[in-house]
Design a protein around this motif. Sequence first.
Motif, PDB file in Angstrom:
ATOM      1  N   VAL A  86      83.179   5.761 -22.385  1.00 29.63           N
ATOM      2  CA  VAL A  86      81.988   6.074 -23.280  1.00 29.63           C
ATOM      3  C   VAL A  86      82.473   5.935 -24.699  1.00 29.63           C
ATOM      4  CG1 VAL A  86      79.984   7.325 -23.639  1.00 29.63           C
ATOM      5  CG2 VAL A  86      80.736   7.173 -21.407  1.00 29.63           C
ATOM      6  N   ILE A  87      81.719   5.246 -25.628  1.00 28.88           N
ATOM      7  CA  ILE A  87      81.870   5.196 -26.926  1.00 28.88           C
ATOM      8  C   ILE A  87      80.759   5.707 -27.604  1.00 28.88           C
ATOM      9  CG2 ILE A  87      81.089   2.831 -27.366  1.00 28.88           C
ATOM     10  CD1 ILE A  87      84.200   4.153 -29.301  1.00 28.88           C
ATOM     11  N   GLY A  88      80.734   6.771 -28.660  1.00 28.85           N
ATOM     12  CA  GLY A  88      79.812   7.299 -29.110  1.00 28.85           C
ATOM     13  C   GLY A  88      79.793   7.503 -30.759  1.00 28.85           C
ATOM     14  N   ILE A  89      78.464   7.218 -31.132  1.00 29.38           N
ATOM     15  CA  ILE A  89      78.632   7.639 -32.874  1.00 29.38           C
ATOM     16  C   ILE A  89      77.884   8.748 -33.093  1.00 29.38           C
ATOM     17  CG2 ILE A  89      78.144   6.267 -35.013  1.00 29.38           C
ATOM     18  CD1 ILE A  89      77.396   3.857 -33.192  1.00 29.38           C
ATOM     19  N   THR A  90      78.398   9.497 -33.762  1.00 25.12           N
ATOM     20  CA  THR A  90      77.497  10.758 -34.363  1.00 25.12           C
ATOM     21  C   THR A  90      76.635  10.358 -35.669  1.00 25.12           C
ATOM     22  OG1 THR A  90      79.519  12.284 -33.569  1.00 25.12           O
ATOM     23  CG2 THR A  90      77.699  13.315 -34.972  1.00 25.12           C
ATOM     24  N   GLY A  91      75.484  10.824 -35.393  1.00 21.97           N
ATOM     25  CA  GLY A  91      74.545  10.848 -36.613  1.00 21.97           C
ATOM     26  C   GLY A  91      73.197  10.855 -36.341  1.00 21.97           C
ATOM     27  N   GLU A  92      72.257  10.526 -37.294  1.00 24.67           N
ATOM     28  CA  GLU A  92      70.812  10.613 -36.819  1.00 24.67           C
ATOM     29  C   GLU A  92      70.368   9.331 -36.249  1.00 24.67           C
ATOM     30  OE1 GLU A  92      68.702  12.839 -37.663  1.00 24.67           O
ATOM     31  OE2 GLU A  92      69.941  14.060 -38.835  1.00 24.67           O
ATOM     32  N   LYS A  93      69.405   9.212 -35.086  1.00 29.13           N
ATOM     33  CA  LYS A  93      69.130   8.213 -34.423  1.00 29.13           C
ATOM     34  C   LYS A  93      69.055   6.908 -35.295  1.00 29.13           C
ATOM     35  CE  LYS A  93      65.512   6.554 -31.295  1.00 29.13           C
ATOM     36  NZ  LYS A  93      64.106   6.861 -30.549  1.00 29.13           N
ATOM     37  N   GLU A  94      68.177   7.093 -36.517  1.00 27.32           N
ATOM     38  CA  GLU A  94      67.928   6.044 -37.254  1.00 27.32           C
ATOM     39  C   GLU A  94      68.966   5.224 -37.624  1.00 27.32           C
ATOM     40  OE1 GLU A  94      66.483   8.936 -37.562  1.00 27.32           O
ATOM     41  OE2 GLU A  94      64.489   8.672 -36.528  1.00 27.32           O
ATOM     42  N   GLU A  95      70.129   5.946 -37.902  1.00 28.21           N
ATOM     43  CA  GLU A  95      71.335   5.575 -38.679  1.00 28.21           C
ATOM     44  C   GLU A  95      72.141   4.989 -37.539  1.00 28.21           C
ATOM     45  OE1 GLU A  95      72.950   8.932 -40.564  1.00 28.21           O
ATOM     46  OE2 GLU A  95      71.709   8.972 -42.104  1.00 28.21           O
ATOM     47  N   VAL A  96      72.203   5.246 -36.459  1.00 30.69           N
ATOM     48  CA  VAL A  96      73.308   4.971 -35.556  1.00 30.69           C
ATOM     49  C   VAL A  96      72.779   3.871 -34.342  1.00 30.69           C
ATOM     50  CG1 VAL A  96      74.727   7.329 -35.959  1.00 30.69           C
ATOM     51  CG2 VAL A  96      72.991   7.005 -33.990  1.00 30.69           C
ATOM     52  N   GLU A  97      71.556   4.149 -34.111  1.00 32.30           N
ATOM     53  CA  GLU A  97      71.152   3.495 -33.062  1.00 32.30           C
ATOM     54  C   GLU A  97      71.222   1.770 -33.076  1.00 32.30           C
ATOM     55  OE1 GLU A  97      67.049   3.019 -30.097  1.00 32.30           O
ATOM     56  OE2 GLU A  97      66.869   3.869 -32.039  1.00 32.30           O
ATOM     57  N   LYS A  98      71.131   1.410 -34.202  1.00 35.66           N
ATOM     58  CA  LYS A  98      71.390   0.003 -34.356  1.00 35.66           C
ATOM     59  C   LYS A  98      72.868  -0.471 -34.360  1.00 35.66           C
ATOM     60  CE  LYS A  98      72.079   0.807 -39.421  1.00 35.66           C
ATOM     61  NZ  LYS A  98      71.480   0.628 -40.883  1.00 35.66           N
ATOM     62  N   TYR A  99      73.763   0.396 -34.102  1.00 35.59           N
ATOM     63  CA  TYR A  99      75.165   0.081 -34.042  1.00 35.59           C
ATOM     64  C   TYR A  99      75.563   0.195 -32.473  1.00 35.59           C
ATOM     65  CZ  TYR A  99      75.621   0.702 -38.994  1.00 35.59           C
ATOM     66  OH  TYR A  99      75.499   0.648 -40.254  1.00 35.59           O
ATOM     67  N   GLY A 100      74.660   0.689 -31.585  1.00 35.18           N
ATOM     68  CA  GLY A 100      75.050   0.964 -30.322  1.00 35.18           C
ATOM     69  C   GLY A 100      75.767  -0.321 -29.542  1.00 35.18           C
ATOM     70  N   LYS A 101      74.923  -1.356 -29.519  1.00 35.55           N
ATOM     71  CA  LYS A 101      75.479  -2.655 -28.789  1.00 35.55           C
ATOM     72  C   LYS A 101      76.821  -3.192 -29.590  1.00 35.55           C
ATOM     73  CE  LYS A 101      72.805  -2.481 -25.418  1.00 35.55           C
ATOM     74  NZ  LYS A 101      73.399  -1.872 -24.097  1.00 35.55           N
ATOM     75  N   ILE A 102      76.684  -3.097 -31.014  1.00 30.99           N
ATOM     76  CA  ILE A 102      77.840  -3.794 -31.567  1.00 30.99           C
ATOM     77  C   ILE A 102      79.192  -2.814 -31.141  1.00 30.99           C
ATOM     78  CG2 ILE A 102      78.973  -3.814 -34.081  1.00 30.99           C
ATOM     79  CD1 ILE A 102      75.887  -4.231 -35.110  1.00 30.99           C
ATOM     80  N   ILE A 103      79.022  -1.743 -31.400  1.00 30.72           N
ATOM     81  CA  ILE A 103      80.212  -1.007 -30.946  1.00 30.72           C
ATOM     82  C   ILE A 103      80.514  -0.944 -29.638  1.00 30.72           C
ATOM     83  CG2 ILE A 103      80.031   0.915 -33.073  1.00 30.72           C
ATOM     84  CD1 ILE A 103      79.600   3.170 -30.545  1.00 30.72           C
TER      85      ILE A 103
END
Length: 222
Positions: A86-103
């Motif tokens: 699993v890969i995860g990004i730490t941060g506010e939902k509005e900041e990180v959700e847009k990067y989910g599929k990219i990463i």
Amino acid sequence: MNVSSNLAQNIVEDMKDIINQDINFFDSKGVIIASTDKKRIGDFHGGAKRVLDLRQDLIISFDEQYKGAKKGINVPVYFENEIIGVIGITGEKEEVEKYGKIIQRMTEILVKEGYIQEQEKIEREGRRQFIEELLFRYHSDDRALFTRAELLNIKTNTTRIVTVARIVENHDMDFVLTPNANEEIFNSFRNQVEYNSQNLIARSGMNIIIIYELRAKENIET
């Protein structure tokens, strides 16, 4: 397939350079094996474990919503249709959700590249060992050697020629053979030799050993 902690660490650091967020990589048990926040490495992450169990993305809205978790997004990483982490990004939902599929996609590409490089490394090491056994060891029974050649896709019914090169330092020209220089020289030889998969090259001590396959000249119509 298991992703090594070294490869995972390289991936999260490369990702952070792109999106400027802390990133974590979790293994197939939900344990953090790589992170841009080094103090979290080795911690269990309940959110990652849930992603592994449900095989779907997970938004974490607040810290400790799951054991060991911080708010952010976690997405599964696939290799040949199998979840390997699993890969995860730490941060506010509005900041990180847009990067989910990219990463997710970038991570899967980097994992595949790392796998290919590792397989190439394993094959080259196998060929090096084969060359040393072929040239320097006495074999009362050649069956094992023929078996290894078959596993490495090396022909045993072709004509070959052996050449040996040695790079020496020239102190008059202030040339010092550093490990990096030695590696670059060997890679130059390898690039010139591996145009034919049946050509073999390996380092043995200070020597570079090349075994060329001699192929019949093709008739050229004029």
